[in-house]
Every structure is written in C-alpha cells, then in structure tokens.
Motif scaffolding. Structure first.
Motif, PDB file in Angstrom:
ATOM      1  N   THR A 118       0.839  -1.186   0.000  1.00  0.00           N
ATOM      2  CA  THR A 118       0.000   0.000   0.000  1.00  0.00           C
ATOM      3  C   THR A 118       0.879   1.243   0.000  1.00  0.00           C
ATOM      4  OG1 THR A 118      -0.119   0.012   2.421  1.00  0.00           O
ATOM      5  CG2 THR A 118      -1.880  -1.158   1.232  1.00  0.00           C
ATOM      6  N   ALA A 119       0.271   2.358  -0.300  1.00  0.00           N
ATOM      7  CA  ALA A 119       1.016   3.615  -0.312  1.00  0.00           C
ATOM      8  C   ALA A 119       0.111   4.752   0.121  1.00  0.00           C
ATOM      9  CB  ALA A 119       1.572   3.897  -1.706  1.00  0.00           C
ATOM     10  N   ALA A 120       0.707   5.765   0.704  1.00  0.00           N
ATOM     11  CA  ALA A 120       0.002   6.992   1.061  1.00  0.00           C
ATOM     12  C   ALA A 120       0.753   8.141   0.405  1.00  0.00           C
ATOM     13  CB  ALA A 120      -0.029   7.174   2.574  1.00  0.00           C
ATOM     14  N   ALA A 121       0.018   9.056  -0.194  1.00  0.00           N
ATOM     15  CA  ALA A 121       0.622  10.215  -0.854  1.00  0.00           C
ATOM     16  C   ALA A 121       0.098  11.480  -0.194  1.00  0.00           C
ATOM     17  CB  ALA A 121       0.270  10.212  -2.333  1.00  0.00           C
ATOM     18  N   VAL A 122       1.002  12.344   0.228  1.00  0.00           N
ATOM     19  CA  VAL A 122       0.615  13.609   0.846  1.00  0.00           C
ATOM     20  C   VAL A 122       0.266  14.638  -0.228  1.00  0.00           C
ATOM     21  CG1 VAL A 122       1.455  15.490   2.328  1.00  0.00           C
ATOM     22  CG2 VAL A 122       2.007  13.121   2.884  1.00  0.00           C
ATOM     23  N   THR A 123       0.882  14.516  -1.404  1.00  0.00           N
ATOM     24  CA  THR A 123       0.670  15.492  -2.477  1.00  0.00           C
ATOM     25  C   THR A 123       0.075  14.824  -3.709  1.00  0.00           C
ATOM     26  OG1 THR A 123       2.875  15.151  -3.388  1.00  0.00           O
ATOM     27  CG2 THR A 123       2.660  16.851  -1.681  1.00  0.00           C
ATOM     28  N   ASP A 124      -0.546  15.650  -4.554  1.00  0.00           N
ATOM     29  CA  ASP A 124      -1.112  15.144  -5.808  1.00  0.00           C
ATOM     30  C   ASP A 124      -0.029  14.599  -6.732  1.00  0.00           C
ATOM     31  OD1 ASP A 124      -3.673  15.779  -5.010  1.00  0.00           O
ATOM     32  OD2 ASP A 124      -3.694  17.724  -6.042  1.00  0.00           O
ATOM     33  N   ARG A 125       1.132  15.266  -6.786  1.00  0.00           N
ATOM     34  CA  ARG A 125       2.186  14.783  -7.692  1.00  0.00           C
ATOM     35  C   ARG A 125       2.683  13.406  -7.263  1.00  0.00           C
ATOM     36  NH1 ARG A 125       7.983  17.875  -6.900  1.00  0.00           N
ATOM     37  NH2 ARG A 125       8.130  17.624  -4.658  1.00  0.00           N
ATOM     38  N   ALA A 126       2.796  13.153  -5.956  1.00  0.00           N
ATOM     39  CA  ALA A 126       3.210  11.823  -5.489  1.00  0.00           C
ATOM     40  C   ALA A 126       2.149  10.785  -5.853  1.00  0.00           C
ATOM     41  CB  ALA A 126       3.458  11.839  -3.984  1.00  0.00           C
ATOM     42  N   GLY A 127       0.880  11.123  -5.669  1.00  0.00           N
ATOM     43  CA  GLY A 127      -0.195  10.206  -6.021  1.00  0.00           C
ATOM     44  C   GLY A 127      -0.208   9.882  -7.507  1.00  0.00           C
ATOM     45  N   ALA A 128       0.033  10.891  -8.349  1.00  0.00           N
ATOM     46  CA  ALA A 128       0.054  10.679  -9.798  1.00  0.00           C
ATOM     47  C   ALA A 128       1.173   9.721 -10.200  1.00  0.00           C
ATOM     48  CB  ALA A 128       0.207  12.017 -10.520  1.00  0.00           C
ATOM     49  N   VAL A 129       2.326   9.829  -9.566  1.00  0.00           N
ATOM     50  CA  VAL A 129       3.439   8.926  -9.871  1.00  0.00           C
ATOM     51  C   VAL A 129       3.096   7.506  -9.445  1.00  0.00           C
ATOM     52  CG1 VAL A 129       5.847   8.350  -9.326  1.00  0.00           C
ATOM     53  CG2 VAL A 129       5.212  10.718  -9.838  1.00  0.00           C
TER      54      VAL A 129
ATOM     55  N   THR B  33      12.007   5.211  -7.525  1.00  0.00           N
ATOM     56  CA  THR B  33      13.017   5.883  -8.350  1.00  0.00           C
ATOM     57  C   THR B  33      12.422   7.090  -9.053  1.00  0.00           C
ATOM     58  OG1 THR B  33      14.160   3.773  -8.679  1.00  0.00           O
ATOM     59  CG2 THR B  33      14.668   5.546 -10.238  1.00  0.00           C
ATOM     60  N   HIS B  34      11.228   6.936  -9.619  1.00  0.00           N
ATOM     61  CA  HIS B  34      10.559   8.043 -10.297  1.00  0.00           C
ATOM     62  C   HIS B  34      10.298   9.194  -9.321  1.00  0.00           C
ATOM     63  CE1 HIS B  34       7.115   9.205 -13.291  1.00  0.00           C
ATOM     64  NE2 HIS B  34       7.860  10.243 -12.965  1.00  0.00           N
ATOM     65  N   LEU B  35       9.789   8.889  -8.142  1.00  0.00           N
ATOM     66  CA  LEU B  35       9.545   9.922  -7.134  1.00  0.00           C
ATOM     67  C   LEU B  35      10.840  10.631  -6.761  1.00  0.00           C
ATOM     68  CD1 LEU B  35       7.062   7.878  -4.952  1.00  0.00           C
ATOM     69  CD2 LEU B  35       6.506  10.020  -6.114  1.00  0.00           C
ATOM     70  N   TYR B  36      11.888   9.853  -6.581  1.00  0.00           N
ATOM     71  CA  TYR B  36      13.187  10.430  -6.210  1.00  0.00           C
ATOM     72  C   TYR B  36      13.704  11.385  -7.286  1.00  0.00           C
ATOM     73  CZ  TYR B  36      18.097  10.684  -4.849  1.00  0.00           C
ATOM     74  OH  TYR B  36      19.334  11.138  -4.513  1.00  0.00           O
ATOM     75  N   THR B  37      13.543  11.000  -8.563  1.00  0.00           N
ATOM     76  CA  THR B  37      14.040  11.870  -9.642  1.00  0.00           C
ATOM     77  C   THR B  37      13.267  13.184  -9.723  1.00  0.00           C
ATOM     78  OG1 THR B  37      12.635  10.865 -11.333  1.00  0.00           O
ATOM     79  CG2 THR B  37      14.858   9.938 -11.059  1.00  0.00           C
ATOM     80  N   LEU B  38      12.042  13.199  -9.203  1.00  0.00           N
ATOM     81  CA  LEU B  38      11.251  14.431  -9.172  1.00  0.00           C
ATOM     82  C   LEU B  38      11.498  15.246  -7.910  1.00  0.00           C
ATOM     83  CD1 LEU B  38       7.826  13.067 -10.477  1.00  0.00           C
ATOM     84  CD2 LEU B  38       9.553  14.363 -11.761  1.00  0.00           C
ATOM     85  N   GLY B  39      12.369  14.752  -7.049  1.00  0.00           N
ATOM     86  CA  GLY B  39      12.649  15.446  -5.796  1.00  0.00           C
ATOM     87  C   GLY B  39      11.601  15.203  -4.729  1.00  0.00           C
ATOM     88  N   VAL B  40      10.789  14.170  -4.916  1.00  0.00           N
ATOM     89  CA  VAL B  40       9.747  13.832  -3.951  1.00  0.00           C
ATOM     90  C   VAL B  40      10.352  12.934  -2.871  1.00  0.00           C
ATOM     91  CG1 VAL B  40       7.545  12.634  -3.619  1.00  0.00           C
ATOM     92  CG2 VAL B  40       7.923  14.002  -5.682  1.00  0.00           C
ATOM     93  N   ARG B  41      10.195  13.336  -1.630  1.00  0.00           N
ATOM     94  CA  ARG B  41      10.683  12.514  -0.516  1.00  0.00           C
ATOM     95  C   ARG B  41       9.763  11.308  -0.365  1.00  0.00           C
ATOM     96  NH1 ARG B  41      10.263  17.452   0.932  1.00  0.00           N
ATOM     97  NH2 ARG B  41       8.526  17.086   2.370  1.00  0.00           N
ATOM     98  N   VAL B  42      10.349  10.113  -0.338  1.00  0.00           N
ATOM     99  CA  VAL B  42       9.573   8.881  -0.228  1.00  0.00           C
ATOM    100  C   VAL B  42      10.238   7.967   0.786  1.00  0.00           C
ATOM    101  CG1 VAL B  42      10.785   7.816  -2.176  1.00  0.00           C
ATOM    102  CG2 VAL B  42       8.553   6.953  -1.527  1.00  0.00           C
ATOM    103  N   ARG B  43       9.418   7.239   1.521  1.00  0.00           N
ATOM    104  CA  ARG B  43       9.944   6.256   2.474  1.00  0.00           C
ATOM    105  C   ARG B  43       9.294   4.920   2.172  1.00  0.00           C
ATOM    106  NH1 ARG B  43      10.928   6.492   8.933  1.00  0.00           N
ATOM    107  NH2 ARG B  43      11.044   4.259   9.274  1.00  0.00           N
ATOM    108  N   VAL B  44      10.107   3.876   2.092  1.00  0.00           N
ATOM    109  CA  VAL B  44       9.612   2.515   1.870  1.00  0.00           C
ATOM    110  C   VAL B  44       9.748   1.752   3.177  1.00  0.00           C
ATOM    111  CG1 VAL B  44       9.893   0.372   0.585  1.00  0.00           C
ATOM    112  CG2 VAL B  44      10.242   2.569  -0.571  1.00  0.00           C
ATOM    113  N   ASN B  45       8.624   1.266   3.682  1.00  0.00           N
ATOM    114  CA  ASN B  45       8.600   0.474   4.892  1.00  0.00           C
ATOM    115  C   ASN B  45       8.442  -0.983   4.472  1.00  0.00           C
ATOM    116  OD1 ASN B  45       7.618  -1.066   7.094  1.00  0.00           O
ATOM    117  ND2 ASN B  45       7.017   0.799   8.152  1.00  0.00           N
TER     118      ASN B  45
END
Length: 198
Positions: free
Chosen positions: A107-118, A153-165
């Motif tokens: 599962t995933a949670a996105a705080v922003t629309d751009r993270a959700g779109a990715v 990887t895609h999120l990281y290249t956009l400068g989006v902070r992501v954490r994988v648990n």
C-alpha cells in the motif's frame, strides 16, 4: 520467498533504523566491498547479513553508496529500498509518499497530488480512502517489488521525498534464507538472464 529474495543484492532498512544488505547469490569480492564500506557481518536464520546500526545514520548514506557502487561492478540486479541510507537532510522532514509492504499487500500513502500521480503511473490504484493507494492483490511478489522500485526511483528523480517500509520491525524479523529444496525452479538460461538485465 520474501520480498528480499528476488534480486542478487537487496538493500533495506528495518523499522528501528538498521541498514542491511542481503546477497542472494555469491558475488566475488562482496564481503570485502561491504566490510570495507563499514558494514559488519552477522549470521541470521541461514543468512549472512551485512549491517549498519542506527548509530551510524549520519554515515549510512556514504557507506551504502560506496558498497552499492562496488557491488554494481559485479551485478546490476540490485535493489535499494533502504530509507536509512537517504541523505541526512531528507530524513528529518515528512515524506510526500510512504510505501508499505505488509504480508502479501503493498500500500502507499501520498501527501501530495504529484506523489499520487506517480504512484498511479506505476500500477498503484486508489483504494477509496483519500490519498491511499494499493498494488493489485494478484500481482506476484517479484512484480510488486519491481513496481515499488520503479515508483520510488521516479519519485526520487522528481525530488519527492519517499519512504519505503518493508514491514521488518527489527533485525530478528528479517526473513530467513529461502529453502533450497529439490523442487526449486531451475536457474534461468544465459539467454533469459541477458534478456532480463538489458
């Protein structure tokens, strides 16, 4: 098998901050590369773990980078989903996306629309709860890991902070080595291996 077992090298983090490296096949010079980068060796349920404790958080980014760079000289089949190796400046702020492995679901949670779109671009679908997503239930484990790698990887290249648990609370919870029974599938042919790595 576990999510940690599908690639030659798996780099991950426990929830309590340990960085670990698992080798799923023998790699020439890997022990020297990893210990030279500052990892310590531990045996756990039939596995050799290479570890950086939470106390080394300030250096984990550099140590893991050195190790991964050295291992990539021997294999490109490497996955790094360790949140503990992110640059220290990115670990203090809240991530825009959090991806969680739990049993057989991702599962995933996105705080922003751009993270959700990715996330949607990489196979996650909205769950009906605001800003919550999931990979399809029928997706195989290896495919789920690869979808997470692509999304992260895609999120990281956009400068989006992501954490994988990874759903691994402590070192004790790292899955045991997969059993090597006689019913195990045959290793891929050289043509299949080349095709997969292109």
């Amino acid at each position: 098998m576990a999510v940690t077992d599908h690639h030659d090298v798996f780099v991950g983090s426990t929830d309590d901050g340990f960085t670990f490296v698992l080798l799923n096949r023998s790699i020439r010079g890997a022990h020297r590369i990893l210990t030279g980068a500052g990892f310590t060796v531990h045996r756990h349920q039939g596995r050799t773990l290479y570890l950086l404790p939470p106390e080394t958080a300030q250096d984990a980014h550099e140590c893991a980078g050195i190790a991964v760079y050295g291992l990539m000289a021997h294999t490109m089949d490497l996955v790094d989903l360790a949140w503990s190796t992110l640059h220290p400046s990115t670990t203090t702020s809240e991530p825009e996306a959090t991806i969680r492995f739990h049993n057989s679901t991702v599962t995933a949670a996105a705080v922003t629309d751009r993270a959700g779109a990715v996330l949607v671009q990489h196979g996650f679908t909205p769950t009906g709860t605001t800003r919550e997503y999931a990979l399809p239930a029928g997706l195989g484990e290896a495919d789920a890991v690869n979808a997470v790698v692509r999304a992260e990887t895609h999120l990281y290249t956009l400068g989006v902070r992501v954490r994988v648990n990874l759903g691994i609370p402590t070192l004790r919870d790292i899955p045991p080595a997969p059993s090597r029974s006689s019913s195990a599938p045959a290793p891929p042919s050289p043509e299949q291996t080349q095709r997969r790595r292109r």
